[in-house]
Design a protein around this motif. Structure first.
Motif, mmCIF file in Angstrom:
data_model
loop_
_atom_site.group_PDB
_atom_site.id
_atom_site.type_symbol
_atom_site.label_atom_id
_atom_site.label_comp_id
_atom_site.label_asym_id
_atom_site.label_seq_id
_atom_site.Cartn_x
_atom_site.Cartn_y
_atom_site.Cartn_z
ATOM 1 N N LEU A 126 2.183 5.837 21.843
ATOM 2 C CA LEU A 126 1.000 5.047 21.491
ATOM 3 C C LEU A 126 0.220 5.710 20.361
ATOM 4 O O LEU A 126 -0.178 5.048 19.395
ATOM 5 C CB LEU A 126 0.104 4.885 22.727
ATOM 6 C CG LEU A 126 -1.250 4.197 22.502
ATOM 7 C CD1 LEU A 126 -1.057 2.759 22.026
ATOM 8 C CD2 LEU A 126 -2.091 4.217 23.774
ATOM 9 N N GLU A 127 0.012 7.014 20.453
ATOM 10 C CA GLU A 127 -0.693 7.744 19.400
ATOM 11 C C GLU A 127 0.020 7.586 18.059
ATOM 12 O O GLU A 127 -0.612 7.365 17.020
ATOM 13 C CB GLU A 127 -0.796 9.227 19.791
ATOM 14 C CG GLU A 127 -1.244 10.165 18.691
ATOM 15 C CD GLU A 127 -2.707 10.038 18.294
ATOM 16 O OE1 GLU A 127 -3.141 10.794 17.391
ATOM 17 O OE2 GLU A 127 -3.430 9.196 18.867
ATOM 18 N N ILE A 130 -0.416 3.891 16.868
ATOM 19 C CA ILE A 130 -1.785 3.642 16.410
ATOM 20 C C ILE A 130 -1.965 4.147 14.979
ATOM 21 O O ILE A 130 -2.591 3.490 14.141
ATOM 22 C CB ILE A 130 -2.802 4.342 17.344
ATOM 23 C CG1 ILE A 130 -2.928 3.598 18.675
ATOM 24 C CG2 ILE A 130 -4.173 4.452 16.686
ATOM 25 C CD1 ILE A 130 -3.733 4.351 19.720
ATOM 26 N N ASN A 131 -1.399 5.323 14.709
ATOM 27 C CA ASN A 131 -1.591 5.955 13.406
ATOM 28 C C ASN A 131 -0.543 5.565 12.373
ATOM 29 O O ASN A 131 -0.641 5.958 11.211
ATOM 30 C CB ASN A 131 -1.614 7.475 13.573
ATOM 31 C CG ASN A 131 -2.877 7.964 14.239
ATOM 32 O OD1 ASN A 131 -3.944 7.941 13.640
ATOM 33 N ND2 ASN A 131 -2.776 8.388 15.485
ATOM 34 N N GLY A 132 0.475 4.821 12.806
ATOM 35 C CA GLY A 132 1.529 4.424 11.887
ATOM 36 C C GLY A 132 2.369 5.596 11.420
ATOM 37 O O GLY A 132 2.838 5.628 10.280
ATOM 38 N N LEU A 133 2.566 6.583 12.316
ATOM 39 C CA LEU A 133 3.306 7.792 11.967
ATOM 40 C C LEU A 133 4.524 7.946 12.874
ATOM 41 O O LEU A 133 4.463 7.616 14.063
ATOM 42 C CB LEU A 133 2.418 9.027 12.125
ATOM 43 C CG LEU A 133 1.088 9.038 11.353
ATOM 44 C CD1 LEU A 133 0.287 10.283 11.712
ATOM 45 C CD2 LEU A 133 1.330 8.968 9.857
ATOM 46 N N PRO A 134 5.641 8.464 12.350
ATOM 47 C CA PRO A 134 6.818 8.706 13.191
ATOM 48 C C PRO A 134 6.639 9.944 14.053
ATOM 49 O O PRO A 134 5.900 10.862 13.697
ATOM 50 C CB PRO A 134 7.942 8.916 12.163
ATOM 51 C CG PRO A 134 7.244 9.471 10.965
ATOM 52 C CD PRO A 134 5.885 8.825 10.936
ATOM 53 N N VAL A 135 7.335 9.960 15.209
ATOM 54 C CA VAL A 135 7.326 11.124 16.089
ATOM 55 C C VAL A 135 8.563 11.968 15.804
ATOM 56 O O VAL A 135 9.667 11.452 15.695
ATOM 57 C CB VAL A 135 7.347 10.722 17.579
ATOM 58 C CG1 VAL A 135 7.317 11.964 18.465
ATOM 59 C CG2 VAL A 135 6.187 9.822 17.919
ATOM 60 N N ARG A 136 8.349 13.265 15.692
ATOM 61 C CA ARG A 136 9.457 14.209 15.509
ATOM 62 C C ARG A 136 9.431 15.203 16.657
ATOM 63 O O ARG A 136 8.515 16.015 16.763
ATOM 64 C CB ARG A 136 9.313 14.919 14.169
ATOM 65 C CG ARG A 136 10.392 15.954 13.876
ATOM 66 C CD ARG A 136 10.133 16.530 12.486
ATOM 67 N NE ARG A 136 11.038 17.603 12.159
ATOM 68 C CZ ARG A 136 10.927 18.354 11.061
ATOM 69 N NH1 ARG A 136 9.947 18.122 10.200
ATOM 70 N NH2 ARG A 136 11.782 19.324 10.824
ATOM 71 N N GLU A 137 10.416 15.110 17.548
ATOM 72 C CA GLU A 137 10.510 16.060 18.649
ATOM 73 C C GLU A 137 11.216 17.312 18.145
ATOM 74 O O GLU A 137 12.272 17.223 17.520
ATOM 75 C CB GLU A 137 11.293 15.448 19.812
ATOM 76 C CG GLU A 137 11.377 16.359 21.021
ATOM 77 C CD GLU A 137 12.330 15.840 22.089
ATOM 78 O OE1 GLU A 137 12.669 16.627 22.987
ATOM 79 O OE2 GLU A 137 12.743 14.668 22.006
#
Length: 267
Positions: A126-127, A130-137
């Motif tokens: 969700l975060e 909301i910010n329009g950013l990809p998640v990098r694990e």
């Protein structure tokens, strides 16, 4: 008389669809055309605020972004970072262990990416959305994060997050500030960083007094600036604690509550 309107983004500037309505946008731009200052103050990372900066044309009118709950201030006209506070990197191993042992999410930010210590849960997703950013694990969060950061964010179900917030405060209150921006978001920011402290740094630069500042918000992390302001405003959709801290409660974010604020306190 020069005044400043300070706006949280989510649940305040934007409606439940995360959009600025045309009527609210026009009211804010009319305010800036009359020489008043507009500041966006959010827990979001700076890249997550740029969409709204562009919509409001803050670069044109000389607005400011207070991102990471006030740990960074950006001048929209020049694009310069004019104030910044950093979270001490030696805190990361302890924060990582706390998040791992309690089964909650842990993220920070690098450029236009959300950096996640674990497989992202629904709140981390969700975060990012909301910010329009990809998640990098990343495989080794502690080793990977060797760059300056303004904050970490932990995520958990609301009741659990409330308990974890208190536990984190007990462990880290001497080294960081801990509070929730949403029931499921636990913010970990540098000590003495909040929206009020950040405003106290920027208002003298703008030639605006605290008494001539109107701050509007809906979340727990807005309470500091709502109490700080000459007029503190809670949205109709705000958390009850925010309404109790406010001088005035306006209509909700889905009812263009900010227009009511502008008409009452600026016109």
């Amino acid at each position: 008389m020069k005044k400043a309107l300070v706006l949280d983004i989510d649940g305040t500037l934007t409606n439940s669809k995360k959009e600025i309505t045309p009527a609210t946008r026009l009211a804010i731009q009319d305010l800036m055309k009359r020489g008043q200052k507009v500041i966006l103050a959010s827990g979001r990372p700076t890249p997550g605020m740029l969409k709204y900066e562009k919509e409001l044309e803050l670069e044109r009118y000389g607005g400011y972004l207070l991102s990471f709950n006030g740990a960074r201030i950006v001048d929209c006209y020049t694009g310069d970072i004019i104030y910044q506070r950093l979270l001490p990197l030696p805190l990361l191993p302890g924060l990582y262990r706390f998040a791992r042992d309690n089964g909650c999410g842990l993220i920070t930010y690098l450029g236009d990416e959300v950096i996640s210590a674990f497989p992202p849960d629904k709140y981390v997703e969700l975060e990012a959305r909301i910010n329009g950013l990809p998640v990098r694990e990343v495989d080794n969060f502690i080793k990977f994060v060797d760059f300056d950061i303004n904050k970490c964010l932990m995520t958990a179900e609301s009741e659990k997050a409330e308990r974890l917030e208190q536990e984190l405060r007990e462990q880290y209150s001497d080294r960081a500030d801990i509070y929730r921006s949403e029931p499921y978001f636990i913010e970990v920011v540098p000590k003495n960083v909040n929206k009020a402290e950040s405003l106290d740094k920027i208002l003298p630069v703008l030639g605006v007094t605290r008494e001539n500042t109107v701050c509007c918000g809906d979340g727990f992390n807005d309470i500091s600036m709502i109490k700080y302001a000459g007029v503190g405003v809670a949205m109709g959709n705000a958390q009850q604690a925010v309404k109790e801290a406010a001088d005035y409660v306006t209509a909700s974010n889905d009812e263009d509550g900010l227009i009511q604020v502008i008409e009452k306190f600026f016109i």
